[in-house]
Design a protein around this motif. Structure first.
Motif, mmCIF file in Angstrom:
data_model
loop_
_atom_site.group_PDB
_atom_site.id
_atom_site.type_symbol
_atom_site.label_atom_id
_atom_site.label_comp_id
_atom_site.label_asym_id
_atom_site.label_seq_id
_atom_site.Cartn_x
_atom_site.Cartn_y
_atom_site.Cartn_z
ATOM 1 N N GLU A 349 106.659 20.712 63.017
ATOM 2 C CA GLU A 349 107.834 20.789 63.887
ATOM 3 C C GLU A 349 109.103 20.249 63.216
ATOM 4 O O GLU A 349 110.197 20.311 63.794
ATOM 5 N N ASP A 350 108.989 19.704 61.991
ATOM 6 C CA ASP A 350 110.147 19.156 61.274
ATOM 7 C C ASP A 350 110.754 20.157 60.299
ATOM 8 O O ASP A 350 111.581 19.780 59.460
ATOM 9 N N ALA A 351 110.357 21.411 60.365
ATOM 10 C CA ALA A 351 110.808 22.409 59.390
ATOM 11 C C ALA A 351 112.334 22.510 59.341
ATOM 12 O O ALA A 351 112.942 22.531 58.267
ATOM 13 N N GLU A 352 112.968 22.546 60.500
ATOM 14 C CA GLU A 352 114.429 22.674 60.526
ATOM 15 C C GLU A 352 115.101 21.410 60.004
ATOM 16 O O GLU A 352 116.085 21.479 59.253
ATOM 17 N N ALA A 353 114.574 20.240 60.386
ATOM 18 C CA ALA A 353 115.178 18.977 59.973
ATOM 19 C C ALA A 353 115.109 18.802 58.453
ATOM 20 O O ALA A 353 116.098 18.404 57.819
ATOM 21 N N ILE A 354 113.967 19.105 57.845
ATOM 22 C CA ILE A 354 113.848 18.930 56.393
ATOM 23 C C ILE A 354 114.689 19.975 55.662
ATOM 24 O O ILE A 354 115.226 19.705 54.572
ATOM 25 N N ALA A 355 114.845 21.154 56.252
ATOM 26 C CA ALA A 355 115.702 22.171 55.642
ATOM 27 C C ALA A 355 117.155 21.705 55.604
ATOM 28 O O ALA A 355 117.870 21.911 54.610
ATOM 29 N N ASN A 356 117.598 21.028 56.665
ATOM 30 C CA ASN A 356 118.962 20.495 56.700
ATOM 31 C C ASN A 356 119.143 19.382 55.676
ATOM 32 O O ASN A 356 120.206 19.263 55.052
ATOM 33 N N VAL A 357 118.114 18.557 55.509
ATOM 34 C CA VAL A 357 118.173 17.488 54.511
ATOM 35 C C VAL A 357 118.310 18.081 53.113
ATOM 36 O O VAL A 357 119.149 17.658 52.307
ATOM 37 N N GLU A 358 117.484 19.071 52.807
ATOM 38 C CA GLU A 358 117.514 19.672 51.472
ATOM 39 C C GLU A 358 118.812 20.432 51.221
ATOM 40 O O GLU A 358 119.297 20.494 50.085
ATOM 41 N N LYS A 359 119.388 20.973 52.278
ATOM 42 C CA LYS A 359 120.693 21.637 52.131
ATOM 43 C C LYS A 359 121.771 20.622 51.785
ATOM 44 O O LYS A 359 122.639 20.879 50.936
ATOM 45 N N LEU A 360 121.708 19.448 52.400
ATOM 46 C CA LEU A 360 122.706 18.416 52.142
ATOM 47 C C LEU A 360 122.554 17.821 50.747
ATOM 48 O O LEU A 360 123.540 17.594 50.046
ATOM 49 N N THR A 361 121.313 17.562 50.352
ATOM 50 C CA THR A 361 121.075 16.912 49.054
ATOM 51 C C THR A 361 121.158 17.897 47.894
ATOM 52 O O THR A 361 121.180 17.472 46.733
ATOM 53 N N GLY A 362 121.184 19.195 48.190
ATOM 54 C CA GLY A 362 121.414 20.176 47.141
ATOM 55 C C GLY A 362 120.187 20.617 46.381
ATOM 56 O O GLY A 362 120.302 21.101 45.254
ATOM 57 N N GLY A 363 119.012 20.471 46.934
ATOM 58 C CA GLY A 363 117.813 20.932 46.248
ATOM 59 C C GLY A 363 116.566 20.657 47.060
ATOM 60 O O GLY A 363 116.568 19.789 47.945
#
Length: 460
Positions: A349-363
């Protein structure tokens, strides 16, 4: 470059050297000279870069000249949380020991009496959270007309916590002719608008890309179901060479339950969250700093600003809801040039949250595969069940069952033969009831007297 090249006083240099520092960090090297020149400044820096000392050190020298007045602080530092405010106060005590400066800490969760007493005596530096400061200001217990220097620290965190209206009110009460320093890890539009309104021709200093993560931190994500998180956490705590660790969860209830669970499994764990009063939070934090406990379970109230040396690991027990919180959480390790490790547990259920994190951190964050030992406890419990499957050969099993069955039937027949046979009883119809009436329940089953034509044995 050394601290002596930045224009700091000899007394201050002695305190810095006594604290064990010889070279300034990039944010300190670029910030201290313009602050000493009384310029406004915007500092963009990730957590753990020495940002606090970047404004504390020049402030000590600036405030070294002047006099104090009752209820009128000469400078004001706004912090979003009590923990950050307490940390800044510790910095002033450490670096200002050779200067005659008075400081007051104005935060919620503690008695107001000592704070009012300090203000009445006059302070050079007031470190406050917006809520408590607004409370005292509205009661007429403090005046801001004598404030010469304002620091807004962790401005993006102030935005997240809803403090921007309070900050705007506070800024409007301060003298127009003042020096203002604003520090933030990111520069969202609301913060830029705030800076444009209250800062005058500020010097802009940026030492890292906004929201970038420390390269000294090895980041991993662990794909695990929600019910397997505790088991995965215990495995990593036992096998990943953990010295001291901070474990972050999204909810206060999760923090409490997690700390209790770790204690039950033999770990030296404590907790810090918003439901604890300030003395209890301070005591738990001191235990962690002193090494009395090696694991601190925390909510995001502790995510920013906690400066504890030697934290080897950060665990995101929950993937943070806001990607900025990820940067600040893992920033508790890998500080001061040291290396650190950060693990984030990612449930489906954290798929969207981790995707946002990786978008912010750039990888993409690398996936960490747990070893098979993660199921060791479950496997141990399952062994007896597997051992019990070893039974006699199948051809022996049918030999016993028919004998037992025959014995049972023979016993029933013998009992039936010995029992006296009784005639079935026919109930007389009730008064006022037709003899041929049919009694049935709602489901259609028989609910009346037994008919005479049925031969029913009492034994059946």
């Amino acid at each position: 470059m050394s601290f002596a090249d930045l224009g700091l006083s000899d007394e201050l240099l002695q305190a810095v050297e006594a604290a064990g520092y010889t070279e300034p960090t990039p944010i300190q090297a670029q910030t201290i000279p313009p602050v000493l020149m009384m310029k406004d400044l915007i500092g963009i820096a990730q957590t753990g870069t020495g940002k606090t000392a970047a404004f504390v050190l020049p402030m000590i020298d600036i405030l070294g000249h002047g006099r104090r007045r009752a209820l009128m602080p000469r400078s004001l530092i706004l912090e979003p949380t009590r923990e950050l405010a307490a940390q800044v106060a510790e910095n002033f005590e450490k670096y200002g020991k050779n200067h005659d400066l008075k400081m007051a800490l104005l935060i919620g969760g503690v008695q107001m009496g000592d704070q009012l007493k300090a203000l009445s005596a006059g302070v050079d530096v007031l470190i406050a959270t917006p809520g408590r400061l607004m409370d005292l200001f509205e009661r007429g217990k403090i005046m801001l007309t004598g404030c010469e220097l304002l620091v807004i620290d962790e401005a993006d965190r102030m935005l997240d916590m809803g403090f921007i209206p309070d900050i705007e009110t506070i800024c409007s009460k301060l003298p127009a002719n003042r020096q203002t320093l604003l520090f933030s890890a990111t520069m969202p539009p609301v913060i830029k608008k705030l800076a444009d309104r209250f800062l005058t021709s500020p010097k802009y200093v940026e030492v890292a890309r906004p929201a970038s993560t420390n390269t000294n931190i090895a980041q991993h994500k662990v794909m695990v179901s929600a019910r397997k998180k505790r088991e995965a956490l215990r495995q990593l705590l036992r096998t990943d060479n953990v010295g001291t660790a901070i474990i972050f969860a999204n909810r206060k209830t999760t923090v409490r339950e997690l700390a209790k669970s770790l204690k039950r499994h033999g770990f030296s764990a404590g907790e810090i969250h918003g439901d604890m009063d300030q003395p209890a939070r301070n005591a738990e934090l001191e235990r962690f700093k002193a090494g009395e406990i090696s694991i601190l379970c925390a909510s995001d109230v502790a995510a920013r600003g906690l400066d504890v040396k030697g934290v080897s690991h950060v665990f995101n027990f929950d993937t943070p809801w806001h990607p900025d919180d990820y940067v600040h959480r893992i920033g508790r390790t890998g500080r001061g040039g040291a290396s650190g490790r950060a693990f984030t547990f990612v449930a489906p259920e954290d798929a969207e949250a981790i995707a946002n994190v990786e978008k912010l951190t750039g990888g993409a964050i690398p996936v960490y595969e747990l070893a098979a030992e993660a199921d060791h406890e479950t496997a141990v419990e399952a062994k007896p069940a597997r051992a019990s499957r070893s039974r006699p050969a199948r051809d022996e099993k049918p030999k016993r069952e028919p004998r037992a069955e025959a014995k049972s039937e023979t016993f029933a027949e013998q009992r039936a033969e010995r029992a006296p046979r009784r005639e079935p009883r026919v109930e007389e119809p009730r008064r006022g009831r037709r003899r041929d009436a049919v009694d049935t329940q709602e489901d259609g089953s028989w609910n009346g007297p037994v008919p005479a034509f049925l031969s029913v044995s009492a034994l059946n």
